[in-house]
Design a protein around this motif. Sequence first.
Motif, PDB file in Angstrom:
ATOM      1  N   ARG A 343       0.504  -1.349  -0.285  1.00 14.65           N
ATOM      2  CA  ARG A 343       0.076  -0.255  -0.418  1.00 14.65           C
ATOM      3  C   ARG A 343       1.208   1.431   0.343  1.00 14.65           C
ATOM      4  NH1 ARG A 343      -3.088  -2.982   3.828  1.00 14.65           N
ATOM      5  NH2 ARG A 343      -2.213  -2.112   5.662  1.00 14.65           N
ATOM      6  N   LYS A 344       1.790   1.659   0.352  1.00 15.01           N
ATOM      7  CA  LYS A 344       2.929   2.073   0.708  1.00 15.01           C
ATOM      8  C   LYS A 344       3.727   2.217  -0.574  1.00 15.01           C
ATOM      9  CE  LYS A 344       5.423   3.313   3.686  1.00 15.01           C
ATOM     10  NZ  LYS A 344       6.440   3.134   4.851  1.00 15.01           N
ATOM     11  N   GLY A 345       3.058   2.018  -1.299  1.00  9.70           N
ATOM     12  CA  GLY A 345       3.952   1.774  -2.892  1.00  9.70           C
ATOM     13  C   GLY A 345       5.878   1.126  -2.396  1.00  9.70           C
ATOM     14  N   VAL A 346       6.576   0.211  -2.154  1.00  4.98           N
ATOM     15  CA  VAL A 346       7.360  -0.039  -1.398  1.00  4.98           C
ATOM     16  C   VAL A 346       8.159  -0.828  -2.735  1.00  4.98           C
ATOM     17  CG1 VAL A 346       9.088  -1.044  -0.376  1.00  4.98           C
ATOM     18  CG2 VAL A 346       7.711   0.577   0.611  1.00  4.98           C
ATOM     19  N   LEU A 347       9.119  -1.076  -3.283  1.00  2.00           N
ATOM     20  CA  LEU A 347       8.932  -2.320  -3.852  1.00  2.00           C
ATOM     21  C   LEU A 347      10.037  -3.565  -3.316  1.00  2.00           C
ATOM     22  CD1 LEU A 347       9.745  -4.176  -6.532  1.00  2.00           C
ATOM     23  CD2 LEU A 347      12.110  -2.506  -7.358  1.00  2.00           C
ATOM     24  N   VAL A 348       9.479  -4.646  -2.678  1.00  2.00           N
ATOM     25  CA  VAL A 348       9.700  -5.931  -2.229  1.00  2.00           C
ATOM     26  C   VAL A 348      10.438  -6.694  -3.270  1.00  2.00           C
ATOM     27  CG1 VAL A 348       9.415  -7.770  -0.406  1.00  2.00           C
ATOM     28  CG2 VAL A 348       8.119  -5.421  -0.354  1.00  2.00           C
ATOM     29  N   ILE A 349      11.511  -7.432  -3.263  1.00  2.00           N
ATOM     30  CA  ILE A 349      12.204  -8.666  -3.872  1.00  2.00           C
ATOM     31  C   ILE A 349      12.132  -9.245  -3.496  1.00  2.00           C
ATOM     32  CG2 ILE A 349      14.004  -8.754  -5.201  1.00  2.00           C
ATOM     33  CD1 ILE A 349      15.416  -5.588  -5.705  1.00  2.00           C
ATOM     34  N   PRO A 350      11.734 -10.653  -3.389  1.00  2.00           N
ATOM     35  CA  PRO A 350      11.438 -11.235  -2.932  1.00  2.00           C
ATOM     36  C   PRO A 350      13.058 -12.663  -2.892  1.00  2.00           C
ATOM     37  CG  PRO A 350      10.407 -11.758  -4.605  1.00  2.00           C
ATOM     38  CD  PRO A 350      10.918 -10.652  -5.179  1.00  2.00           C
ATOM     39  N   ASP A 351      12.318 -12.781  -1.507  1.00  2.00           N
ATOM     40  CA  ASP A 351      14.028 -14.079  -0.761  1.00  2.00           C
ATOM     41  C   ASP A 351      13.672 -15.570  -1.432  1.00  2.00           C
ATOM     42  OD1 ASP A 351      11.309 -14.824  -0.308  1.00  2.00           O
ATOM     43  OD2 ASP A 351      11.850 -15.242   1.865  1.00  2.00           O
ATOM     44  N   MET A 352      12.564 -15.944  -2.712  1.00  2.00           N
ATOM     45  CA  MET A 352      12.935 -16.741  -3.290  1.00  2.00           C
ATOM     46  C   MET A 352      13.604 -16.963  -5.409  1.00  2.00           C
ATOM     47  SD  MET A 352       8.537 -17.578  -4.100  1.00  2.00           S
ATOM     48  CE  MET A 352       9.147 -18.875  -4.912  1.00  2.00           C
ATOM     49  N   TYR A 353      13.492 -14.931  -5.212  1.00  2.00           N
ATOM     50  CA  TYR A 353      14.400 -15.226  -5.644  1.00  2.00           C
ATOM     51  C   TYR A 353      15.786 -14.348  -5.428  1.00  2.00           C
ATOM     52  CZ  TYR A 353      16.691 -11.863  -9.017  1.00  2.00           C
ATOM     53  OH  TYR A 353      17.898 -11.150  -9.714  1.00  2.00           O
ATOM     54  N   LEU A 354      16.088 -13.774  -5.073  1.00  2.00           N
ATOM     55  CA  LEU A 354      16.460 -12.636  -4.620  1.00  2.00           C
ATOM     56  C   LEU A 354      17.697 -13.963  -3.346  1.00  2.00           C
ATOM     57  CD1 LEU A 354      17.750  -9.851  -5.151  1.00  2.00           C
ATOM     58  CD2 LEU A 354      17.069  -9.466  -2.356  1.00  2.00           C
ATOM     59  N   ASN A 355      17.740 -14.790  -2.814  1.00  2.00           N
ATOM     60  CA  ASN A 355      19.163 -15.018  -2.349  1.00  2.00           C
ATOM     61  C   ASN A 355      18.954 -16.553  -3.127  1.00  2.00           C
ATOM     62  OD1 ASN A 355      16.858 -16.906  -1.160  1.00  2.00           O
ATOM     63  ND2 ASN A 355      16.937 -16.667   0.560  1.00  2.00           N
ATOM     64  N   ALA A 356      18.964 -16.476  -4.398  1.00  2.00           N
ATOM     65  CA  ALA A 356      19.458 -17.830  -5.035  1.00  2.00           C
ATOM     66  C   ALA A 356      20.250 -17.786  -5.722  1.00  2.00           C
ATOM     67  CB  ALA A 356      18.214 -18.034  -6.077  1.00  2.00           C
ATOM     68  N   GLY A 357      21.765 -17.271  -4.978  1.00  2.18           N
ATOM     69  CA  GLY A 357      23.254 -16.863  -5.432  1.00  2.18           C
ATOM     70  C   GLY A 357      23.502 -17.945  -4.842  1.00  2.18           C
ATOM     71  N   GLY A 358      23.342 -18.781  -4.296  1.00  2.00           N
ATOM     72  CA  GLY A 358      23.480 -19.866  -3.902  1.00  2.00           C
ATOM     73  C   GLY A 358      23.646 -20.970  -4.313  1.00  2.00           C
ATOM     74  N   VAL A 359      22.588 -21.430  -4.591  1.00  2.40           N
ATOM     75  CA  VAL A 359      22.248 -22.732  -5.276  1.00  2.40           C
ATOM     76  C   VAL A 359      22.641 -22.679  -6.643  1.00  2.40           C
ATOM     77  CG1 VAL A 359      19.523 -22.072  -5.779  1.00  2.40           C
ATOM     78  CG2 VAL A 359      20.029 -25.013  -5.296  1.00  2.40           C
ATOM     79  N   THR A 360      23.045 -21.072  -7.042  1.00  4.59           N
ATOM     80  CA  THR A 360      23.231 -20.986  -8.583  1.00  4.59           C
ATOM     81  C   THR A 360      24.488 -21.644  -8.711  1.00  4.59           C
ATOM     82  OG1 THR A 360      21.459 -18.969  -8.800  1.00  4.59           O
ATOM     83  CG2 THR A 360      23.646 -19.611 -10.601  1.00  4.59           C
ATOM     84  N   VAL A 361      25.125 -21.464  -7.660  1.00  5.50           N
ATOM     85  CA  VAL A 361      26.912 -21.516  -7.866  1.00  5.50           C
ATOM     86  C   VAL A 361      26.810 -23.358  -7.100  1.00  5.50           C
ATOM     87  CG1 VAL A 361      28.672 -21.033  -7.000  1.00  5.50           C
ATOM     88  CG2 VAL A 361      27.752 -19.298  -7.141  1.00  5.50           C
ATOM     89  N   SER A 362      25.753 -23.269  -6.307  1.00  7.65           N
ATOM     90  CA  SER A 362      26.015 -24.902  -6.079  1.00  7.65           C
ATOM     91  C   SER A 362      26.010 -25.838  -7.374  1.00  7.65           C
ATOM     92  CB  SER A 362      24.780 -25.197  -5.453  1.00  7.65           C
ATOM     93  OG  SER A 362      25.332 -24.639  -3.407  1.00  7.65           O
ATOM     94  N   TYR A 363      24.687 -25.080  -7.945  1.00  8.63           N
ATOM     95  CA  TYR A 363      24.560 -25.940  -9.441  1.00  8.63           C
ATOM     96  C   TYR A 363      25.630 -26.185 -10.348  1.00  8.63           C
ATOM     97  CZ  TYR A 363      22.981 -26.629 -14.153  1.00  8.63           C
ATOM     98  OH  TYR A 363      22.989 -26.662 -15.585  1.00  8.63           O
TER      99      TYR A 363
END
Length: 471
Positions: A343-363
Amino acid sequence: MSTSDYSFFKGVERSFDKAAKFTRFSAGILEQIKACNSILRVKFPVRIGDGVEVIEAYRVQHSHHKLPCKGGIRFSMEVNQDEVMALAALMTYKCAIVNVPFGGGKGGIKIDSKKYSVFDLEKITRRYTSELCKKNFIGPGIDVPAPDYGTSGREMSWIVDTYSSLNPNDVNAMACVTGKPISQGGVRGRVEATGLGVFFGIREACAFEEDMVKLGLTTGIRGKRVIIQGLGNVGYHAAKYFQNAGAIIVGLIEYNGAIYDANGIDVDMAQAHRAKSGSLLNFPNARNIENISEGLEQACDILIPAALESVIHKDNASRIQAKIIGEAANGPLTPDADEILLRKGVLVIPDMYLNAGGVTVSYFEWLKNLSHVRYGRLEKRFSENRYAEIINSVESMTNKKVSEVERKIILKGPDEIDLVHSGLEDTMMGSYQEIREIYVNTPGVDDMRTAAFICAINKIGVSYEELGIFP
């Protein structure tokens, strides 16, 4: 509903159901995507000192639409079946979002690791691994664990050693687990992967002028004021990459207090001060904030919670001043906070995308172990020789010499860490663009979290359709 009645897994399912309404898949496929395919709960005895302790442990394989399953193992007294199921489900969706061909998995051992010696932790970890082997819950093509809360490369080296001894004919045994030390088949770049992924993801979000104009911000990272909660592995590396890109780190928050300086805080100096004094408080020129919740509410452009769950909730969400929130931690916002910030218009970038760097490099580590060759080994010298030929040709045609500094920069072939960072950057940029396209072009979708779930469901649903098990 009391906290004890709250189901983390049911909460994930509610977010799934909200997004599923915007997809084309039948009820049967959607139910299959949601369901946990396999749940292992074991209790095993381990001799500790003069006695025997019975250890409770779990491994959940949420989805078999892609194999192997992938997810960390955590050591915590908070481990329970509901939590492990929820985290495994989120891993399924996370892998789909960043185009990593794994199903979601998660594991946990219900112990307080601080109460055990290294020798006892090794015994517990090795026995847990043998239980996974007996039940067919680990293997390069079956289920590949990784570090999580309370575990590290040390525990992963024990796991790979135990698995290898029990499977002596498996030439790919090294790929049974990721997050290993380099000497045990790990990949360079894994340590900073999640924090770097957070940086790449938020940087990509800040690249869209249309979105930044709505927030009253300019494009790019340079000059943006950033507050980071948590100076662990993820938060520290994210802070360093933002600082190096020209952002101003105005606030740092830890469990025992926060500091704020509108002129900027040097991350390494703050870390050194914390290591010496035991706290961030009393850092030169910074204002002390003893209430960590109040630290989250200070003026900034980007807020990055990289520590605990549910730190932004219905009681403090209205006081958050950030225009962008990047969820580096798992679940730092409650559903109530989501609604208030929307409602405040804040852009929330979700965890299930944003902290995926770990599993990407694990791949990338898993692929390295299967190929049995280090990244860059085959192409590094070839690339350098080709670059040298190009420079020589240019110098010959122009009768001008390239300076030694320029020559060194141009001639450098890619090392393993260069290729890993490049692959991670491409993954985070491409995945954000996919989520944003859904967010912008799907009527009724008003938040990035729902768009991320839709992105995941679409990819998994197509996999199930093409498996041919549904009409």
